[in-house]
Design a protein around this motif. Structure first.
Motif, PDB file in Angstrom:
ATOM      1  N   GLU A 183      12.603  -3.758   2.854  1.00 27.48           N
ATOM      2  CA  GLU A 183      11.917  -3.048   3.932  1.00 27.48           C
ATOM      3  C   GLU A 183      10.458  -2.754   3.532  1.00 27.48           C
ATOM      4  O   GLU A 183       9.527  -2.983   4.326  1.00 27.48           O
ATOM      5  CB  GLU A 183      12.661  -1.724   4.192  1.00 27.48           C
ATOM      6  CG  GLU A 183      12.069  -0.838   5.257  1.00 27.48           C
ATOM      7  CD  GLU A 183      12.661   0.583   5.229  1.00 27.48           C
ATOM      8  OE1 GLU A 183      13.244   1.003   4.201  1.00 27.48           O
ATOM      9  OE2 GLU A 183      12.521   1.280   6.245  1.00 27.48           O
ATOM     10  N   ALA A 184      10.264  -2.279   2.294  1.00 25.87           N
ATOM     11  CA  ALA A 184       8.906  -1.945   1.831  1.00 25.87           C
ATOM     12  C   ALA A 184       8.028  -3.198   1.746  1.00 25.87           C
ATOM     13  O   ALA A 184       6.829  -3.149   2.042  1.00 25.87           O
ATOM     14  CB  ALA A 184       8.977  -1.229   0.481  1.00 25.87           C
ATOM     15  N   ILE A 185       8.624  -4.331   1.371  1.00 23.29           N
ATOM     16  CA  ILE A 185       7.863  -5.593   1.307  1.00 23.29           C
ATOM     17  C   ILE A 185       7.373  -5.962   2.706  1.00 23.29           C
ATOM     18  O   ILE A 185       6.194  -6.279   2.910  1.00 23.29           O
ATOM     19  CB  ILE A 185       8.740  -6.727   0.709  1.00 23.29           C
ATOM     20  CG1 ILE A 185       8.997  -6.466  -0.777  1.00 23.29           C
ATOM     21  CG2 ILE A 185       8.077  -8.097   0.908  1.00 23.29           C
ATOM     22  CD1 ILE A 185       9.996  -7.422  -1.424  1.00 23.29           C
ATOM     23  N   GLU A 186       8.276  -5.895   3.672  1.00 22.59           N
ATOM     24  CA  GLU A 186       7.910  -6.217   5.058  1.00 22.59           C
ATOM     25  C   GLU A 186       6.778  -5.325   5.558  1.00 22.59           C
ATOM     26  O   GLU A 186       5.802  -5.794   6.139  1.00 22.59           O
ATOM     27  CB  GLU A 186       9.135  -6.037   5.984  1.00 22.59           C
ATOM     28  CG  GLU A 186      10.099  -7.195   5.944  1.00 22.59           C
ATOM     29  CD  GLU A 186       9.379  -8.533   6.020  1.00 22.59           C
ATOM     30  OE1 GLU A 186       8.612  -8.726   6.994  1.00 22.59           O
ATOM     31  OE2 GLU A 186       9.547  -9.365   5.104  1.00 22.59           O
ATOM     32  N   GLN A 187       6.932  -4.030   5.317  1.00 19.74           N
ATOM     33  CA  GLN A 187       5.942  -3.064   5.801  1.00 19.74           C
ATOM     34  C   GLN A 187       4.581  -3.264   5.128  1.00 19.74           C
ATOM     35  O   GLN A 187       3.546  -3.113   5.763  1.00 19.74           O
ATOM     36  CB  GLN A 187       6.436  -1.624   5.557  1.00 19.74           C
ATOM     37  CG  GLN A 187       7.648  -1.250   6.384  1.00 19.74           C
ATOM     38  CD  GLN A 187       7.361  -1.313   7.881  1.00 19.74           C
ATOM     39  OE1 GLN A 187       6.355  -0.810   8.352  1.00 19.74           O
ATOM     40  NE2 GLN A 187       8.239  -1.977   8.627  1.00 19.74           N
ATOM     41  N   THR A 188       4.597  -3.598   3.838  1.00 20.49           N
ATOM     42  CA  THR A 188       3.331  -3.833   3.120  1.00 20.49           C
ATOM     43  C   THR A 188       2.609  -5.027   3.731  1.00 20.49           C
ATOM     44  O   THR A 188       1.395  -4.999   3.948  1.00 20.49           O
ATOM     45  CB  THR A 188       3.608  -4.096   1.621  1.00 20.49           C
ATOM     46  OG1 THR A 188       4.393  -3.020   1.110  1.00 20.49           O
ATOM     47  CG2 THR A 188       2.308  -4.182   0.827  1.00 20.49           C
ATOM     48  N   LYS A 189       3.378  -6.086   4.036  1.00 24.52           N
ATOM     49  CA  LYS A 189       2.768  -7.288   4.635  1.00 24.52           C
ATOM     50  C   LYS A 189       2.214  -6.985   6.023  1.00 24.52           C
ATOM     51  O   LYS A 189       1.132  -7.430   6.371  1.00 24.52           O
ATOM     52  CB  LYS A 189       3.803  -8.411   4.725  1.00 24.52           C
ATOM     53  CG  LYS A 189       4.125  -9.031   3.371  1.00 24.52           C
ATOM     54  CD  LYS A 189       5.152 -10.145   3.535  1.00 24.52           C
ATOM     55  CE  LYS A 189       5.596 -10.693   2.194  1.00 24.52           C
ATOM     56  NZ  LYS A 189       6.845 -11.456   2.308  1.00 24.52           N
ATOM     57  N   GLN A 190       2.982  -6.205   6.802  1.00 16.17           N
ATOM     58  CA  GLN A 190       2.573  -5.932   8.183  1.00 16.17           C
ATOM     59  C   GLN A 190       1.425  -4.938   8.291  1.00 16.17           C
ATOM     60  O   GLN A 190       0.549  -5.087   9.130  1.00 16.17           O
ATOM     61  CB  GLN A 190       3.761  -5.347   8.972  1.00 16.17           C
ATOM     62  CG  GLN A 190       4.728  -6.403   9.476  1.00 16.17           C
ATOM     63  CD  GLN A 190       5.930  -5.752  10.152  1.00 16.17           C
ATOM     64  OE1 GLN A 190       5.814  -4.672  10.732  1.00 16.17           O
ATOM     65  NE2 GLN A 190       7.085  -6.398  10.063  1.00 16.17           N
ATOM     66  N   THR A 244      -0.695  -3.491   5.665  1.00 10.30           N
ATOM     67  CA  THR A 244      -1.799  -3.355   4.705  1.00 10.30           C
ATOM     68  C   THR A 244      -2.403  -4.723   4.392  1.00 10.30           C
ATOM     69  O   THR A 244      -1.804  -5.760   4.681  1.00 10.30           O
ATOM     70  CB  THR A 244      -1.331  -2.736   3.361  1.00 10.30           C
ATOM     71  OG1 THR A 244      -0.659  -3.748   2.590  1.00 10.30           O
ATOM     72  CG2 THR A 244      -0.386  -1.557   3.562  1.00 10.30           C
ATOM     73  N   ASP A 245      -3.602  -4.734   3.775  1.00 11.44           N
ATOM     74  CA  ASP A 245      -4.165  -6.005   3.270  1.00 11.44           C
ATOM     75  C   ASP A 245      -4.003  -6.080   1.765  1.00 11.44           C
ATOM     76  O   ASP A 245      -4.713  -6.820   1.098  1.00 11.44           O
ATOM     77  CB  ASP A 245      -5.674  -6.150   3.561  1.00 11.44           C
ATOM     78  CG  ASP A 245      -6.141  -5.340   4.712  1.00 11.44           C
ATOM     79  OD1 ASP A 245      -5.427  -5.379   5.716  1.00 11.44           O
ATOM     80  OD2 ASP A 245      -7.202  -4.676   4.604  1.00 11.44           O
ATOM     81  N   LEU A 246      -3.106  -5.278   1.208  1.00  7.56           N
ATOM     82  CA  LEU A 246      -2.909  -5.306  -0.238  1.00  7.56           C
ATOM     83  C   LEU A 246      -2.189  -6.585  -0.644  1.00  7.56           C
ATOM     84  O   LEU A 246      -1.393  -7.129   0.120  1.00  7.56           O
ATOM     85  CB  LEU A 246      -2.085  -4.085  -0.668  1.00  7.56           C
ATOM     86  CG  LEU A 246      -2.752  -2.722  -0.415  1.00  7.56           C
ATOM     87  CD1 LEU A 246      -1.729  -1.601  -0.513  1.00  7.56           C
ATOM     88  CD2 LEU A 246      -3.886  -2.497  -1.403  1.00  7.56           C
TER      89      LEU A 246
END
Ligand SMILES: *Cc1c(COP(=O)(O)O)cnc(C)c1O
Length: 383
Positions: free
Chosen positions: A118-125, A127-129
């Motif tokens: 879930e955190a991977i998906e949210q980071t991709k969606q 942030t630009d990190l």
């Protein structure tokens, strides 16, 4: 008065060996990177079952050096747990990178594989990190679920850095911690399961290139020698005296791990949780041997139980009262997912007195005090 941990009992057991080991170092006088450092690194690498061990000044520097060797820096993100000691998160932030918190599993207190996804998906969606890796913590001595975590890492091209400060030598899926990820760290802080008499730590890895970089970073980014600096590094060596002490302590460590398991079993049996619906004792997943850094119960009456035990002369401790995302130093970090389980755990966990030399009578004394305090709570609150 029952001690929370009893380091003196262990010291008594191996006092002559420790004295002799320290005396040998005083005799040869090579206090920095003396022969005991390499000797301990070889013995410890063999015990854990990994190719390289690099002795470090402490567990926090071991994490920093690992992140540096992995090339983590500004603009990068690393997924980790908020339910940990601040050092885990601090090491990521010190590199100028951004920790992305994912929630824990209720049963194990460790990062939940589903919540990592879930955190991977949210980071991709959101942030630009650049997402670089996952930094799981083996909390209270229990290794995280590396079968699932390594698979998630593989699918997303991420590294796994295992923070095993509390779980040195624990076993899961037939492997000792911290041998599960690309690289892993331990702490030899005196209160950890394998502690020295000061600060100490280690980095462990099977990866030749990462090992070479960490060895360089440990001494100011040295190349051929410490005056040939090829990168930025740290001053983060393990002291010779601590290595000499650890060599002696490592000899009895397998026995101490077994003693810890015995004491945990005794606690679990005597604290039969069916006595109260508002009380849980730790469970170990299949194919897993915890290092039992802590024995942590869980109850909605945590503060009241802690107060009652204190009045009975029984010390307890809360690891951790504030999840990392609520700490002042982390307030500016992005929060991408719900961290409900970490927040709940921080209100309900209570670590009981625990060490390999705990007696059965001490365990039953703790048990009686807990039963007394819970029965008091339940008549007051009537759940
Ligand atoms: C203790 C600990 C550290 C830091 O180790 P030090 O040797 O004290 O620097 C890091 N992570 C976790 C989870 C710890 O418990």
């Amino acid at each position: 008065m029952i001690p929370f941990i009893d380091l003196a009992a262990q010291q008594t057991r191996i006092k002559p060996q420790i004295d002799a080991a320290i005396a040998r170092v005083l005799d040869h006088g090579r206090y920095i990177m003396g022969p005991e450092v390499a000797e301990f690194e070889a013995a410890f690498a063999e015990f854990i079952g990994v190719k390289h061990c690099i002795g470090m000044s402490n567990g926090t520097d071991a994490l920093s050096a690992s992140l540096m060797a992995l090339g983590v820096g500004p603009g990068d993100a690393v997924i980790t747990t908020p339910f940990t000691f601040f050092a885990t998160v601090e090491a990521i932030m010190l590199q100028g990178a951004t920790p992305i918190f994912a929630d824990i599993d209720r049963e194990t207190f460790n990062l939940s594989p589903d919540r990592i996804s879930e955190a991977i998906e949210q980071t991709k969606q959101k942030t630009d990190l650049r997402l670089k890796g996952i930094l799981p913590v083996d909390l209270y001595g229990l290794p995280a679920d590396y079968k699932k975590i390594n698979e998630i890492a593989r699918q997303n091209d991420l590294f796994v850095l295992q923070d095993s400060a509390q779980a040195c030598g624990a076993v899961r899926f037939g492997k000792r911690s911290p041998g599960h990820g690309n690289i892993g760290t331990v702490s030899f802080f005196p209160a950890k399961p394998l502690g020295c008499y000061g600060d100490g730590g280690a980095v462990l890895t099977d990866d030749d290139q990462l090992a070479e970089r960490v060895r360089s970073i440990r001494v100011h980014g040295k190349g051929a020698d410490k005056y040939d600096n090829v990168r930025l590094g740290l001053n983060a060596r393990l002291d010779t005296i601590q290595a000499a002490i650890l060599l002696e302590k490592l000899k009895i460590y397998p026995d101490e791990l077994a003693l810890r398991q015995n004491k945990a079993n005794s606690y679990r049996q005597s604290l039969n949780p069916s006595q109260s619906a508002n009380f849980e004792v730790p469970e170990t997943p299949p194919m897993t041997e915890s290092a039992w850094a802590q024995f942590v119960i869980r109850t909605r009456h945590r503060n009241a139980v802690a107060d009652c035990l204190k009045a009975d002369g029984i010390p307890t401790f809360v690891y951790y009262r504030t999840p990392a995302h609520q700490l002042e130093a982390c307030k500016h970090l992005p929060l991408l997912v719900d961290l409900r389980e970490s927040e709940l755990a921080s209100q309900e966990v209570l670590a009981l007195p625990f060490h390999p030399y705990l007696s059965e009578s001490e365990i039953s004394e703790v048990r009686s005090a807990i039963v007394r305090s819970l029965s008091r709570q339940e008549t007051v609150y009537k759940w």
